[in-house]
Motif scaffolding. Sequence first.
Motif, PDB file in Angstrom:
ATOM      1  N   THR A 113     -32.681 -69.029 113.129  1.00  0.00           N
ATOM      2  CA  THR A 113     -33.667 -68.374 113.983  1.00  0.00           C
ATOM      3  C   THR A 113     -33.369 -68.671 115.450  1.00  0.00           C
ATOM      4  O   THR A 113     -32.464 -69.433 115.762  1.00  0.00           O
ATOM      5  CB  THR A 113     -35.093 -68.839 113.638  1.00  0.00           C
ATOM      6  OG1 THR A 113     -35.173 -70.272 113.764  1.00  0.00           O
ATOM      7  CG2 THR A 113     -35.464 -68.451 112.219  1.00  0.00           C
ATOM      8  N   GLY A 114     -34.166 -68.077 116.336  1.00  0.00           N
ATOM      9  CA  GLY A 114     -33.949 -68.289 117.763  1.00  0.00           C
ATOM     10  C   GLY A 114     -32.590 -67.753 118.192  1.00  0.00           C
ATOM     11  O   GLY A 114     -32.195 -66.647 117.825  1.00  0.00           O
ATOM     12  N   GLU A 115     -31.845 -68.553 118.965  1.00  0.00           N
ATOM     13  CA  GLU A 115     -30.531 -68.137 119.439  1.00  0.00           C
ATOM     14  C   GLU A 115     -29.531 -68.000 118.297  1.00  0.00           C
ATOM     15  O   GLU A 115     -28.510 -67.331 118.441  1.00  0.00           O
ATOM     16  CB  GLU A 115     -30.003 -69.148 120.460  1.00  0.00           C
ATOM     17  CG  GLU A 115     -30.805 -69.192 121.755  1.00  0.00           C
ATOM     18  CD  GLU A 115     -30.226 -70.150 122.758  1.00  0.00           C
ATOM     19  OE1 GLU A 115     -29.262 -70.864 122.389  1.00  0.00           O
ATOM     20  OE2 GLU A 115     -30.714 -70.192 123.902  1.00  0.00           O
ATOM     21  N   ASN A 116     -29.811 -68.661 117.167  1.00  0.00           N
ATOM     22  CA  ASN A 116     -28.895 -68.603 116.034  1.00  0.00           C
ATOM     23  C   ASN A 116     -29.221 -67.467 115.061  1.00  0.00           C
ATOM     24  O   ASN A 116     -28.577 -67.347 114.024  1.00  0.00           O
ATOM     25  CB  ASN A 116     -28.928 -69.938 115.267  1.00  0.00           C
ATOM     26  CG  ASN A 116     -28.440 -71.090 116.115  1.00  0.00           C
ATOM     27  OD1 ASN A 116     -27.495 -70.944 116.877  1.00  0.00           O
ATOM     28  ND2 ASN A 116     -29.088 -72.240 115.982  1.00  0.00           N
ATOM     29  N   ARG A 117     -30.224 -66.660 115.394  1.00  0.00           N
ATOM     30  CA  ARG A 117     -30.607 -65.580 114.487  1.00  0.00           C
ATOM     31  C   ARG A 117     -29.486 -64.555 114.374  1.00  0.00           C
ATOM     32  O   ARG A 117     -28.896 -64.137 115.365  1.00  0.00           O
ATOM     33  CB  ARG A 117     -31.883 -64.896 114.979  1.00  0.00           C
ATOM     34  CG  ARG A 117     -32.376 -63.789 114.041  1.00  0.00           C
ATOM     35  CD  ARG A 117     -33.648 -63.156 114.566  1.00  0.00           C
ATOM     36  NE  ARG A 117     -34.749 -64.100 114.596  1.00  0.00           N
ATOM     37  CZ  ARG A 117     -35.509 -64.392 113.546  1.00  0.00           C
ATOM     38  NH1 ARG A 117     -35.272 -63.804 112.368  1.00  0.00           N
ATOM     39  NH2 ARG A 117     -36.489 -65.261 113.645  1.00  0.00           N
ATOM     40  N   CYS A 118     -29.208 -64.141 113.150  1.00  0.00           N
ATOM     41  CA  CYS A 118     -28.199 -63.123 112.891  1.00  0.00           C
ATOM     42  C   CYS A 118     -28.864 -61.747 112.954  1.00  0.00           C
ATOM     43  O   CYS A 118     -29.745 -61.437 112.155  1.00  0.00           O
ATOM     44  CB  CYS A 118     -27.563 -63.346 111.515  1.00  0.00           C
ATOM     45  SG  CYS A 118     -26.457 -62.022 110.995  1.00  0.00           S
ATOM     46  N   GLY A 119     -28.454 -60.928 113.922  1.00  0.00           N
ATOM     47  CA  GLY A 119     -29.056 -59.614 114.087  1.00  0.00           C
ATOM     48  C   GLY A 119     -28.876 -58.732 112.879  1.00  0.00           C
ATOM     49  O   GLY A 119     -29.805 -58.041 112.443  1.00  0.00           O
ATOM     50  N   LEU A 120     -27.665 -58.746 112.312  1.00  0.00           N
ATOM     51  CA  LEU A 120     -27.397 -57.912 111.142  1.00  0.00           C
ATOM     52  C   LEU A 120     -28.226 -58.365 109.949  1.00  0.00           C
ATOM     53  O   LEU A 120     -28.785 -57.543 109.209  1.00  0.00           O
ATOM     54  CB  LEU A 120     -25.908 -57.957 110.806  1.00  0.00           C
ATOM     55  CG  LEU A 120     -25.469 -57.135 109.593  1.00  0.00           C
ATOM     56  CD1 LEU A 120     -25.870 -55.680 109.744  1.00  0.00           C
ATOM     57  CD2 LEU A 120     -23.959 -57.261 109.391  1.00  0.00           C
ATOM     58  N   CYS A 121     -28.333 -59.687 109.755  1.00  0.00           N
ATOM     59  CA  CYS A 121     -29.149 -60.209 108.648  1.00  0.00           C
ATOM     60  C   CYS A 121     -30.605 -59.784 108.809  1.00  0.00           C
ATOM     61  O   CYS A 121     -31.270 -59.445 107.832  1.00  0.00           O
ATOM     62  CB  CYS A 121     -29.073 -61.737 108.603  1.00  0.00           C
ATOM     63  SG  CYS A 121     -27.420 -62.392 108.326  1.00  0.00           S
ATOM     64  N   THR A 122     -31.105 -59.834 110.041  1.00  0.00           N
ATOM     65  CA  THR A 122     -32.491 -59.459 110.296  1.00  0.00           C
ATOM     66  C   THR A 122     -32.736 -57.992 109.959  1.00  0.00           C
ATOM     67  O   THR A 122     -33.740 -57.637 109.331  1.00  0.00           O
ATOM     68  CB  THR A 122     -32.850 -59.730 111.767  1.00  0.00           C
ATOM     69  OG1 THR A 122     -32.639 -61.112 112.062  1.00  0.00           O
ATOM     70  CG2 THR A 122     -34.298 -59.366 112.048  1.00  0.00           C
ATOM     71  N   VAL A 123     -31.810 -57.118 110.368  1.00  0.00           N
ATOM     72  CA  VAL A 123     -31.954 -55.691 110.081  1.00  0.00           C
ATOM     73  C   VAL A 123     -31.939 -55.445 108.579  1.00  0.00           C
ATOM     74  O   VAL A 123     -32.766 -54.694 108.033  1.00  0.00           O
ATOM     75  CB  VAL A 123     -30.833 -54.888 110.772  1.00  0.00           C
ATOM     76  CG1 VAL A 123     -30.824 -53.449 110.280  1.00  0.00           C
ATOM     77  CG2 VAL A 123     -31.004 -54.932 112.276  1.00  0.00           C
ATOM     78  N   VAL A 124     -30.995 -56.088 107.886  1.00  0.00           N
ATOM     79  CA  VAL A 124     -30.895 -55.911 106.429  1.00  0.00           C
ATOM     80  C   VAL A 124     -32.172 -56.378 105.739  1.00  0.00           C
ATOM     81  O   VAL A 124     -32.721 -55.694 104.867  1.00  0.00           O
ATOM     82  CB  VAL A 124     -29.675 -56.676 105.878  1.00  0.00           C
ATOM     83  CG1 VAL A 124     -29.697 -56.695 104.351  1.00  0.00           C
ATOM     84  CG2 VAL A 124     -28.384 -56.036 106.367  1.00  0.00           C
ATOM     85  N   ASN A 125     -32.674 -57.543 106.137  1.00  0.00           N
ATOM     86  CA  ASN A 125     -33.862 -58.087 105.487  1.00  0.00           C
ATOM     87  C   ASN A 125     -35.127 -57.305 105.832  1.00  0.00           C
ATOM     88  O   ASN A 125     -36.013 -57.160 104.982  1.00  0.00           O
ATOM     89  CB  ASN A 125     -34.029 -59.566 105.869  1.00  0.00           C
ATOM     90  CG  ASN A 125     -33.133 -60.475 105.064  1.00  0.00           C
ATOM     91  OD1 ASN A 125     -33.507 -60.951 103.997  1.00  0.00           O
ATOM     92  ND2 ASN A 125     -31.927 -60.701 105.555  1.00  0.00           N
ATOM     93  N   LEU A 126     -35.240 -56.813 107.053  1.00  0.00           N
ATOM     94  CA  LEU A 126     -36.390 -55.980 107.390  1.00  0.00           C
ATOM     95  C   LEU A 126     -36.374 -54.679 106.595  1.00  0.00           C
ATOM     96  O   LEU A 126     -37.431 -54.188 106.166  1.00  0.00           O
ATOM     97  CB  LEU A 126     -36.391 -55.665 108.893  1.00  0.00           C
ATOM     98  CG  LEU A 126     -36.805 -56.812 109.823  1.00  0.00           C
ATOM     99  CD1 LEU A 126     -36.618 -56.407 111.282  1.00  0.00           C
ATOM    100  CD2 LEU A 126     -38.250 -57.228 109.569  1.00  0.00           C
ATOM    101  N   THR A 127     -35.186 -54.126 106.388  1.00  0.00           N
ATOM    102  CA  THR A 127     -35.073 -52.918 105.561  1.00  0.00           C
ATOM    103  C   THR A 127     -35.524 -53.196 104.130  1.00  0.00           C
ATOM    104  O   THR A 127     -36.274 -52.407 103.526  1.00  0.00           O
ATOM    105  CB  THR A 127     -33.622 -52.406 105.557  1.00  0.00           C
ATOM    106  OG1 THR A 127     -33.211 -52.140 106.904  1.00  0.00           O
ATOM    107  CG2 THR A 127     -33.497 -51.137 104.728  1.00  0.00           C
ATOM    108  N   LEU A 128     -35.097 -54.347 103.593  1.00  0.00           N
ATOM    109  CA  LEU A 128     -35.517 -54.724 102.243  1.00  0.00           C
ATOM    110  C   LEU A 128     -37.028 -54.941 102.194  1.00  0.00           C
ATOM    111  O   LEU A 128     -37.679 -54.589 101.201  1.00  0.00           O
ATOM    112  CB  LEU A 128     -34.776 -55.995 101.806  1.00  0.00           C
ATOM    113  CG  LEU A 128     -33.273 -55.847 101.553  1.00  0.00           C
ATOM    114  CD1 LEU A 128     -32.660 -57.214 101.276  1.00  0.00           C
ATOM    115  CD2 LEU A 128     -33.006 -54.906 100.384  1.00  0.00           C
ATOM    116  N   ALA A 129     -37.575 -55.540 103.264  1.00  0.00           N
ATOM    117  CA  ALA A 129     -39.018 -55.793 103.307  1.00  0.00           C
ATOM    118  C   ALA A 129     -39.803 -54.483 103.255  1.00  0.00           C
ATOM    119  O   ALA A 129     -40.820 -54.366 102.547  1.00  0.00           O
ATOM    120  CB  ALA A 129     -39.375 -56.575 104.570  1.00  0.00           C
TER     121      ALA A 129
END
Length: 283
Positions: free
Chosen positions: A18-34
């Motif tokens: 999270t924070g500065e270490n957050r992976c943008g691609l991971c976030t997009v993939v997981n939000l899509t799954l959500a």
Amino acid sequence: MEVDLRETVDRLRRPEYTGENRCGLCTVVNLTLAVLLSAGIAAVAWARFEPLSAVLTSALGLSAFVAAIYFRGYLVPKTPVLTKRYAPDRILRLFEAERPEPPTTEDGDLDAEATLRRADAVTDCDRADDLCLTDGFRDAWRRRIRRSREDDTPREELSAVLGVSPGALSYDEHGDAFVAFYDEELIGRWESYAAFVADVAAADELRSRGRGWSALTVRQRSTVLQRLRAFLEACPSCGGRLRAGQEVVESCCRSTDVVAIECEDCGARLFEARQRIEPERQR
């Protein structure tokens, strides 16, 4: 109650994702799954309950999923690992486009070693299969660094190195990094102000020697100067001893092997070379 809630949140939080270490691609993939999971919950609830109950159930589910992504960085376990391993490299680059990268050590067909040899800046070491600074260049470089440090003139000297108007140059610091702008356009980024001082002093000396230096592009000069910085024997800012080290840095969806030279006294980073660690991909 407030303390217990804070402790619970701290246990849920994963700072490495999270924070500065957050992976943008991971976030997009997981939000899509959500969103897809919430839609599935809504469809099931719609068939069994009243429409309003179905909407509330779906909204609660989506809120829980988003909270998990916010605090943990992902919803599906091991998403960062899977992203590194299976995501196409061109997709990873899209999500890292805004991350500043240090200068590369290669620039097309430029032979940095040949350029430095031609300027009589480096030569073969006597006792090892390696390169060393020539005595003449080492002494001249030290004198220029010492003069720049005492007079605090490297910012003005950069205009002479680049052949531009000093009034159009501006500077800024981002953390430890030192950056230069020409007419508000980024023209240079250094690991530290000490690295900037070293480069300006070296460029001034190389320019005085001629031997093809003026024919190089700004990017090619940057490559040669970064290569030369690896030969520094003392910190340009404080004169402290230098140490070399190696570390693995996790950045977004990549793992990077970083070789760095830092000052033991003031902590200034003088040299940094990065090489991406390729993950093992499924055959």
